[in-house]
Design a protein around this motif. Structure first.
Motif, short mmCIF file in Angstrom:
data_model
loop_
_atom_site.label_atom_id
_atom_site.label_comp_id
_atom_site.label_asym_id
_atom_site.label_seq_id
_atom_site.Cartn_x
_atom_site.Cartn_y
_atom_site.Cartn_z
N TYR A 316 0.88 -1.17 0.00
CA TYR A 316 0.00 0.00 0.00
C TYR A 316 0.92 1.22 0.00
CZ TYR A 316 -4.22 -2.73 0.58
OH TYR A 316 -5.27 -3.59 0.36
N ILE A 318 1.03 4.59 0.14
CA ILE A 318 1.09 5.68 1.11
C ILE A 318 1.54 5.18 2.47
CG2 ILE A 318 -1.34 5.51 1.82
CD1 ILE A 318 0.60 8.81 1.33
N THR A 395 -5.88 3.51 0.15
CA THR A 395 -5.84 3.91 -1.26
C THR A 395 -6.45 5.30 -1.45
OG1 THR A 395 -5.90 1.62 -2.03
CG2 THR A 395 -6.57 3.33 -3.59
N THR A 396 -7.66 5.50 -0.93
CA THR A 396 -8.30 6.80 -1.09
C THR A 396 -7.59 7.89 -0.29
OG1 THR A 396 -9.90 6.25 0.65
CG2 THR A 396 -10.55 5.80 -1.62
N GLY A 398 -4.35 8.03 0.05
CA GLY A 398 -3.25 8.42 -0.83
C GLY A 398 -3.72 9.30 -1.97
N GLU A 399 -4.83 8.93 -2.60
CA GLU A 399 -5.36 9.72 -3.71
C GLU A 399 -5.72 11.13 -3.27
OE1 GLU A 399 -7.60 6.33 -6.44
OE2 GLU A 399 -8.65 7.25 -4.75
N PRO A 403 -2.14 13.38 -4.29
CA PRO A 403 -2.74 13.06 -5.59
C PRO A 403 -1.72 12.82 -6.70
CG PRO A 403 -3.09 15.38 -5.01
CD PRO A 403 -2.59 14.70 -3.78
N ALA A 405 1.26 11.73 -6.15
CA ALA A 405 2.17 10.71 -5.61
C ALA A 405 3.59 11.25 -5.41
CB ALA A 405 2.19 9.47 -6.50
N ASP A 421 -1.68 7.62 -11.15
CA ASP A 421 -2.94 6.86 -11.15
C ASP A 421 -2.70 5.39 -10.89
OD1 ASP A 421 -4.36 9.15 -11.60
OD2 ASP A 421 -4.65 8.79 -13.76
N HIS A 424 -1.86 4.79 -7.16
CA HIS A 424 -3.04 4.78 -6.30
C HIS A 424 -3.94 3.59 -6.58
CE1 HIS A 424 -1.77 8.55 -4.71
NE2 HIS A 424 -2.01 9.23 -5.80
N ASP A 425 -3.86 3.04 -7.77
CA ASP A 425 -4.66 1.86 -8.12
C ASP A 425 -3.94 0.56 -7.81
OD1 ASP A 425 -6.74 3.40 -9.04
OD2 ASP A 425 -6.16 3.27 -11.16
#
Length: 466
Positions: A316, A318, A395-396, A398-399, A403, A405, A421, A424-425
């Motif tokens: 993960y 973040i 995940t969210t 981190g987004e 944003p 990264a 993207d 985060h995915d």
């Protein structure tokens, strides 16, 4: 003569206890490396303290005095120093942990035996524990109500530095090395210690960052925080001086938004005192849940998951960035501290005490009250804690807070060439996609959706829900 015993107040300015000792004249500054305290220390903090002591000693020498340095049981050392200098009083500032309480009680008893007066001052906080209470007279366990009274209370002015003639002309001592004290050099970089370094950080923050604090403090790539946590922990700068500088920033604010931002930072000072009060009145929280559940929480015994978390190898991004920042800098951004704590206690369902112990080993700014409060908040076991059913999605998180990264890429080199993207995915990508994008970065060690449901069920069983 007066002996002033330095502990978590490694400065000469805005030091209430030192000012009181100096008012009586011929104050002898002393620091004791207490073996009982060293048992709970760690390389980052020892390194910071040694640097701060070097700075403090230099300042005393500039004032025509020096720093007396000893090592041993404080209940033996401090009375010995009082006899050595024929002091009629020993002065120090309060600390609020159970360990400090036991130490100070032993020192008081030893001083009483030899008829040496002693006095302690509340210096590390703007409002001493118990000063702010509910209308019923109880200590607050909800921060919001504590804050409302905290912000309305008059604050004590900062204390001036003692004049040179108020300090004793004494010969000081050499400082030990970290290895002399039984510690290795820290793995990561340690911030510069000392009052001037702390003031530089405060001034830089109050010139700019404090006005964006409310909007940007949660974005770790911005680094829009004060970085004063270690300074406040060890008292290389006084909390009254910090508060007064924020009041100056408030007066200079040119918009309502800027003023709200300054207030948001002042709230962090209040949080610090709220948790100090919680610890003061509930010493058991260091090892026990503050919040009572009907049944024991069924924490997982997961040594592999715990190790992956410590190593920043959870898959993960973040979370791993935060744990690697901790390793490299002995520090972690506060929003990320919440994320990694939530991941350990809710996604891995590992006991919060494991995480608290790891932070205690690794953080340069480890503070018993603050860290315990933060960990129990994340674990839904503390006062005014995060509800057990509100579980951070890493995940969210981190987004939302990284944003582009940028923070993740700064600490996870395996992902530096991966589009934000895809970072985060990462948990939702196929195995082949992950291998193609970053073959050296690990796959997620758990499925967040599954663990979220399991965590909720675990806490509902602890609550005794049917």
């Amino acid at each position: 003569m007066q002996v002033f015993w330095h502990r978590r107040d490694l400065r000469t300015t805005d030091n209430l206890g030192l000012a009181a000792a100096a008012d009586a004249g011929d104050a002898v500054p002393v620091f004791c490396f207490d073996d009982a305290v060293l048992e709970h220390a760690a390389p980052p903090r020892v390194a910071f303290v040694l640097d701060a002591l070097a700075d403090l000693r230099e300042r005393y020498r500039e004032l025509g005095s020096d720093l007396v340095v000893r090592r041993g049981d404080a209940s033996a050392v401090i009375p010995d120093v009082a006899r050595e200098f024929d002091a009629d009083r020993v002065v120090w500032n309060h600390d609020y942990s159970g360990l400090a309480d036991e130490r100070d009680e032993a020192v008081r008893a030893a001083l009483d035996e030899q008829d040496t007066r002693h006095e302690a001052f509340h210096d590390a906080v703007l409002h001493r524990p118990g000063e702010i209470r509910t209308n019923a007279g109880d200590p607050y366990s909800v921060y919001t109500y504590f804050w409302k009274k905290w912000t309305d209370r008059e604050k004590t002015d900062s204390a001036p530095e003692p004049d040179a003639e108020a300090l004793a002309d004494v010969a000081g001592d050499d400082l030990p090395s970290a290895s002399d004290l039984g510690f290795e050099e820290p793995d990561g970089a340690i911030p510069e210690a000392g009052t001037e370094a702390a003031r530089d950080r405060l001034e830089s923050f109050c010139e700019d960052g404090i006005y964006r604090y409310a909007d940007r403090r949660d974005y770790p790539a911005d680094e829009n925080t004060s970085r004063l946590s270690a300074d406040l922990k060890f008292g290389t700068i006084g909390v009254r001086e910090v508060y007064e500088r924020t009041e100056d920033a408030m007066a200079d604010a040119d918009s309502e938004g800027a003023r709200e931002s300054v207030e948001e930072f002042q709230q962090q000072l209040a949080w610090r005192e709220f948790y100090a009060q919680v610890l003061y009145f509930n010493q058991s929280v260091v090892t026990e849940n503050f919040k009572d559940y009907e049944n024991p929480i069924e924490w997982r015994d997961d040594p592999e998951g715990l190790q992956a978390w410590k190593d920043g190898e959870t898959g993960y991004p973040i979370v791993d960035a935060g744990m690697r920042q901790l390793r490299e800098e002995a520090f972690m951004h506060n929003r990320v501290r919440m994320i990694v704590a939530a991941f350990l206690t809710k996604d891995l369902l590992v006991d919060w005490r494991e995480g608290y112990d790891w932070f205690r080993e690794r953080l340069v700014d480890h503070d018993t009250a603050n860290d315990n409060g933060g960990w129990q908040w994340a674990a839904s076991t503390g006062t005014d804690a995060q509800p057990y059913f509100r579980i951070f999605n890493p995940t969210t998180q981190g987004e939302r807070f990284d944003p582009d990264a940028d923070y993740i890429k700064a600490y996870v080199p395996e992902l530096r060439d991966v589009p934000a993207d895809d970072i985060h995915d990462w948990p939702d990508l196929s195995l082949s996609e992950r291998r193609s994008l970053a073959p050296d970065y690990p796959d997620p060690i758990v499925d967040h959706s599954e663990r979220r449901e399991e965590a909720i069920e675990t806490f509902e069983r602890a609550r005794g829900d049917d």
